[in-house]
Write a protein that holds these residues in place. Sequence first.
Motif: not given
Length: 614
Positions: A152, A154, A192, A230, A287
């Motif tokens: 998941g 970005g 996302t 992230s 996802r």
Amino acid sequence: MTGKISRLVVLDFDGEAGQETRKRLGLSPHVQTGSGGAHVYLEHPGWLVPTLNSKSKRELGARWPGLDIRADDGYAAFCGESESGPYLWLRDPQLDPLGCLPEELRAFLNLLQPPVSASTTREGHEAGAASTARIATSTLIERALKCIHEQGKGRNDTGFWLVCQVRDNGYTADEAEGVMRQYVERAPKTNTKGIVEPYTIDEALASLGSAYGSDARDPWTPREDLQPASSGRRGGGSGNGSGTTVTGTATPEEPEEPKPLPEILINNSQLRERTDQAIDAIMRQERRNPSLFMQSSRMVRVSRDEMRRPIIAQIGVTEVKEVLTQTANYYRLRKVAGEEGEYEKVPISPPRELAEQALARQTQAPFLPFPPLAAIVETPVIRPDGSILDTPGYDQVTKLYYAPAPGMGDCKVSLHPTQQEREAALALLWDTIGEFPYVSEADKANALGLLLTPILRPAIARHVPLALIDAPKQGTGKGLLSDVVSVIATGTSAAILTMSDSEEELQKAITSLLLEGSTIITIDNITGRLQSKHLDGVLTSTTWKGRILGQSKMTKVPHRATWLATGNNIRLGGDLARRCYRIRLDAKVSRPLCVKALNMRIFFPGLLSTGASW
């Protein structure tokens, strides 16, 4: 002596653990050692392959138990006997290509890419490690896409991680731009949150400029458990400074702790709002591991039949309720007796109306967010751009779902096979089908084309003709040849279509096979004339429209199958003569031809190498 001097690398598998590792890798031993172990002989890559140090050997043993390598400055016994017993040859001493090993293991053993010296990549910018093996850009792209689809992550953060790794592996900025253009083409079109918002080349080039404006760091390698960060883009924070976070050393990835399911209250909102919440909960899991898709405006999922073969299964209300209960916890608020203004949550099953409302969005706004599915493939195939789809799961480029047949999960081949690899691959294919009693060289060439067709089919934008395997009498090998093609391409026999005197029933049968995702369809044992308007239609279509078996409604389904037909002295009618190519067999003996059973794990790299070079 092993190594460059003998052009030989030996993998040594010791003990029961080593034999289990060898079987898991799908390797066939050349030699059985005196102690009952196994040696597998591989081609030397041409560059120095150093002996592993003690730390690397411990790590190798932890990840691939019982495995050792004999490379440059090493040695291995190939005959005679030791104190434990004699050495026995199990097959011809023909060296296996390095492509038979999974890319992760090749990288660990320094068999993936030649070492490169420190070099300036752009305006005096130096590459990271002075003498490291460069990771192939295709590996880095696949890693980045895996982080998006399974974790998941970005697209922008992952893109920055990708370009940093390209930089850290010593590629130039121009090379990095080509990589990022490929990444933009293959990145999901949704963010996302599941909202359609394309990731643009401008964003990718902005990441490239930022990455190449900073110093290179130690690159990620396939044996490291690293993930795109992230946060901390542009080199901030800890780790290797290239947009990655170190979550462990060279050990296999540990399973993530299961996250608590979201809670959905069904009596405090409108149905549309509850449906939105339910679909958001489903996408939260999808996802990471996509299994739900859209096909011909129908919600479907990749499932398994009773033989554990992957199939495309249509989803109804009952199946949607199962998905709902696996992705969220549903509650109804109930007033607490004797307590003013106090309520408690009571667990309930997902309401039927919620499943019905989700299915209603198959054909009307707001539409379901699941990606389109063209078909299922069970072996690696070639994409339209010439790259190879060999990563299990859903592929955004081809809209195919790759569900590897047993033993095929680690099948990897070179994207740019050498002349020697191509010749070896072609020789392997002729060993497979070369002894069938072809009437002419043209029939033999057509058989090779048929063998390659299922692998090349996703790369062909339009339709392909039907392969007509014909013979003068029974027992010539027609069914065996069709099974060889199907077993190598899918791991099992092809789906069988029986010709019917009823055109309506034939139309339904064709529709059913395509709805199930069949990639190879055989019309078996044709008697008399082969002629059908529906067969004419399906052979020249990319989307088939037909009536669903047992129902009165029509449906459309993508058509990417490879078609075969077998029979004796087949006569063609209508337009089929222009939509077929013939493979004529004639044994000229009373007994049918016999060949040995096939191991698809051995032959498949040859198919890919040959197909990739065409």
